[in-house]
Design a protein around this motif. Structure first.
Motif, PDB file in Angstrom:
ATOM      1  N   ALA A   1     -37.123  42.234   5.214  1.00 17.02           N
ATOM      2  CA  ALA A   1     -36.772  41.151   6.135  1.00 17.02           C
ATOM      3  C   ALA A   1     -35.790  40.167   5.524  1.00 17.02           C
ATOM      4  N   TYR A   2     -35.675  40.132   4.200  1.00 13.39           N
ATOM      5  CA  TYR A   2     -34.803  39.167   3.555  1.00 13.39           C
ATOM      6  C   TYR A   2     -33.428  39.728   3.236  1.00 13.39           C
ATOM      7  N   THR A   3     -33.249  41.027   3.333  1.00 17.34           N
ATOM      8  CA  THR A   3     -31.940  41.631   3.056  1.00 17.34           C
ATOM      9  C   THR A   3     -31.413  42.406   4.256  1.00 17.34           C
ATOM     10  N   SER A   4     -31.967  42.148   5.432  1.00 16.94           N
ATOM     11  CA  SER A   4     -31.440  42.771   6.642  1.00 16.94           C
ATOM     12  C   SER A   4     -31.549  41.792   7.804  1.00 16.94           C
ATOM     13  N   TRP A   5     -30.663  41.982   8.767  1.00 15.52           N
ATOM     14  CA  TRP A   5     -30.592  41.109   9.929  1.00 15.52           C
ATOM     15  C   TRP A   5     -30.477  41.959  11.180  1.00 15.52           C
ATOM     16  N   ILE A   6     -31.216  41.579  12.213  1.00 10.32           N
ATOM     17  CA  ILE A   6     -31.145  42.255  13.511  1.00 10.32           C
ATOM     18  C   ILE A   6     -30.241  41.402  14.401  1.00 10.32           C
ATOM     19  N   LEU A   7     -29.199  42.019  14.918  1.00 16.18           N
ATOM     20  CA  LEU A   7     -28.239  41.341  15.784  1.00 16.18           C
ATOM     21  C   LEU A   7     -28.367  41.955  17.172  1.00 16.18           C
ATOM     22  N   GLU A   8     -28.743  41.151  18.141  1.00 21.88           N
ATOM     23  CA  GLU A   8     -29.011  41.680  19.482  1.00 21.88           C
ATOM     24  C   GLU A   8     -27.882  41.373  20.453  1.00 21.88           C
ATOM     25  N   ASP A   9     -27.753  42.261  21.448  1.00 18.99           N
ATOM     26  CA  ASP A   9     -26.760  42.130  22.508  1.00 18.99           C
ATOM     27  C   ASP A   9     -25.355  41.928  21.945  1.00 18.99           C
ATOM     28  N   CYS A  10     -24.943  42.874  21.093  1.00 17.08           N
ATOM     29  CA  CYS A  10     -23.661  42.789  20.387  1.00 17.08           C
ATOM     30  C   CYS A  10     -22.578  43.590  21.094  1.00 17.08           C
ATOM     31  N   TRP A  11     -21.380  43.100  20.996  1.00 14.20           N
ATOM     32  CA  TRP A  11     -20.206  43.864  21.372  1.00 14.20           C
ATOM     33  C   TRP A  11     -19.188  43.710  20.257  1.00 14.20           C
ATOM     34  N   ILE A  12     -18.219  44.618  20.193  1.00 11.10           N
ATOM     35  CA  ILE A  12     -17.309  44.636  19.054  1.00 11.10           C
ATOM     36  C   ILE A  12     -15.864  44.733  19.504  1.00 11.10           C
ATOM     37  N   GLU A  13     -14.989  44.152  18.728  1.00  7.35           N
ATOM     38  CA  GLU A  13     -13.546  44.300  18.891  1.00  7.35           C
ATOM     39  C   GLU A  13     -13.027  44.956  17.616  1.00  7.35           C
ATOM     40  N   ILE A  14     -12.271  46.032  17.749  1.00  9.74           N
ATOM     41  CA  ILE A  14     -11.677  46.705  16.599  1.00  9.74           C
ATOM     42  C   ILE A  14     -10.190  46.379  16.580  1.00  9.74           C
ATOM     43  N   GLU A  15      -9.733  45.865  15.456  1.00 12.13           N
ATOM     44  CA  GLU A  15      -8.328  45.498  15.316  1.00 12.13           C
ATOM     45  C   GLU A  15      -7.505  46.717  14.937  1.00 12.13           C
ATOM     46  N   ALA A  16      -6.218  46.589  15.088  1.00 10.96           N
ATOM     47  CA  ALA A  16      -5.310  47.669  14.700  1.00 10.96           C
ATOM     48  C   ALA A  16      -5.377  47.862  13.185  1.00 10.96           C
TER      49      ALA A  16
ATOM     50  N   ASN B   1     -16.605  51.322  27.226  1.00 10.21           N
ATOM     51  CA  ASN B   1     -17.651  51.266  28.243  1.00 10.21           C
ATOM     52  C   ASN B   1     -18.433  49.957  28.253  1.00 10.21           C
ATOM     53  N   LYS B   2     -17.924  48.973  27.528  1.00  8.22           N
ATOM     54  CA  LYS B   2     -18.442  47.603  27.596  1.00  8.22           C
ATOM     55  C   LYS B   2     -19.949  47.551  27.342  1.00  8.22           C
ATOM     56  N   LYS B   3     -20.374  48.152  26.231  1.00  7.71           N
ATOM     57  CA  LYS B   3     -21.795  48.216  25.910  1.00  7.71           C
ATOM     58  C   LYS B   3     -22.230  47.018  25.071  1.00  7.71           C
ATOM     59  N   TYR B   4     -23.488  46.659  25.219  1.00  4.12           N
ATOM     60  CA  TYR B   4     -24.133  45.639  24.382  1.00  4.12           C
ATOM     61  C   TYR B   4     -25.223  46.354  23.594  1.00  4.12           C
TER      62      TYR B   4
ATOM     63  N   TYR C   1     -15.878  57.429  15.004  1.00  4.12           N
ATOM     64  CA  TYR C   1     -14.818  56.778  15.763  1.00  4.12           C
ATOM     65  C   TYR C   1     -15.083  56.885  17.264  1.00  4.12           C
ATOM     66  N   GLN C   2     -15.591  58.010  17.705  1.00  8.09           N
ATOM     67  CA  GLN C   2     -15.925  58.179  19.115  1.00  8.09           C
ATOM     68  C   GLN C   2     -16.987  57.163  19.536  1.00  8.09           C
ATOM     69  N   PHE C   3     -17.952  56.909  18.659  1.00  5.74           N
ATOM     70  CA  PHE C   3     -18.995  55.923  18.933  1.00  5.74           C
ATOM     71  C   PHE C   3     -18.393  54.534  19.129  1.00  5.74           C
ATOM     72  N   LEU C   4     -17.466  54.140  18.251  1.00  8.93           N
ATOM     73  CA  LEU C   4     -16.813  52.833  18.380  1.00  8.93           C
ATOM     74  C   LEU C   4     -15.990  52.742  19.660  1.00  8.93           C
ATOM     75  N   LYS C   5     -15.250  53.810  19.971  1.00  4.60           N
ATOM     76  CA  LYS C   5     -14.452  53.831  21.200  1.00  4.60           C
ATOM     77  C   LYS C   5     -15.341  53.675  22.426  1.00  4.60           C
ATOM     78  N   ASP C   6     -16.445  54.415  22.471  1.00  2.30           N
ATOM     79  CA  ASP C   6     -17.371  54.346  23.592  1.00  2.30           C
ATOM     80  C   ASP C   6     -17.963  52.936  23.734  1.00  2.30           C
ATOM     81  N   TRP C   7     -18.271  52.304  22.608  1.00  2.00           N
ATOM     82  CA  TRP C   7     -18.842  50.956  22.602  1.00  2.00           C
ATOM     83  C   TRP C   7     -17.885  49.953  23.249  1.00  2.00           C
ATOM     84  N   VAL C   8     -16.586  50.073  22.918  1.00  2.00           N
ATOM     85  CA  VAL C   8     -15.595  49.133  23.442  1.00  2.00           C
ATOM     86  C   VAL C   8     -15.206  49.478  24.878  1.00  2.00           C
TER      87      VAL C   8
END
Length: 173
Positions: free
Chosen positions: A123-138, A104-107, A95-102
Motif C-alpha cells: 500500500a505504500y509503494t503503489s497507487w490506485i488511480l481511478e477513472d483515468c484517461w490518457i493522452e499520448i504525445e508525438a 474509444n474514450k475509455k476510463y 500499442y494497440q491497447f493505448l490506441k484503443d484507450w484513446v
C-alpha cells in the motif's frame, strides 16, 4: 592563526549523524514503475518516468480587517495529471491497447507500482488511480537515434487517486 573559533573537528558528532542516517534504512529510488490495468491482466507497462500522485488541498484565500490576508486549507484536491514515459510500446498488443484507450474514450482503473531491487508491492509503494484517461504525445523518430530506446510519453489524467486503499470510509451526501 585562524579567527574561526568553532572550526575544530568533531568526529564523534559526525559518527552519530551517520548512525542516525543508517538507522533509517535504504532510501527509496524512483527508477522504474509498473503500470497495470484493472480488467486487463495481460497488459503491463514498464514506465520509466512518472510521478507519485500529489497530496493536495485547494488554497482558500481570505482577507480580514484592514485587508490582512491569510490562506487556509480548502477542499481535498484529488484529480491528478501525471506525466508518464513508457518503454518502447510502438509495436504489437501494448500499442494497440493505448490506441484503443484513446480512440474509444475509455476510463480505466490504473495501478502504478514502484518496482526495483528492494521493493515489494504494498500500500505504500503503489497507487490506485481511478477513472483515468490518457493522452499520448508525438514521439520523435530519427535515423541518428539507432542506439536509444523509443520512449513514448503522455499525460495520465486520474479523477480519483486512492492513497489509502484499505481504509474504510463512511460518507453520505
Amino acid at each position: 592563526m585562524a579567527n574561526i573559533s568553532i572550526g575544530a573537528g568533531n568526529v564523534p558528532r559526525l559518527k552519530t549523524g551517520y548512525k542516525k542516517l543508517l538507522g533509517l534504512g535504504e532510501g527509496v529510488t524512483g527508477e522504474e514503475f509498473l503500470m497495470s490495468f484493472e480488467g486487463n491482466t495481460d497488459i503491463t507497462f514498464l514506465v520509466q518516468t512518472s510521478q507519485i500522485p500529489g497530496l493536495q488541498r485547494d488554497n482558500v484565500e481570505s482577507r480580514g480587517p484592514l485587508g490582512v490576508m491569510f490562506n487556509q486549507q480548502g477542499v481535498y484536491k484529488n484529480a491528478q495529471d501525471i506525466n508518464v514515459s513508457f518503454k518502447e510500446v510502438v509495436s504489437g498488443k501494448a500499442y494497440q491497447f493505448l490506441k484503443d484507450w484513446v480512440v474509444n474514450k475509455k476510463y480505466l482503473t490504473v495501478k502504478l507500482t514502484l518496482v526495483g531491487e528492494n521493493y515489494d508491492s504494498n500500500a505504500y509503494t503503489s497507487w490506485i488511480l481511478e477513472d483515468c484517461w490518457i493522452e499520448i504525445e508525438a514521439a520523435d523518430l530519427s535515423v541518428e537515434d539507432s542506439t536509444s530506446v523509443l520512449r513514448p510519453s503522455g499525460t495520465l489524467h486520474a479523477n480519483w487517486v486512492n492513497h489509502e486503499e484499505n481504509k474504510a470510509v463512511e460518507i453520505s451526501l
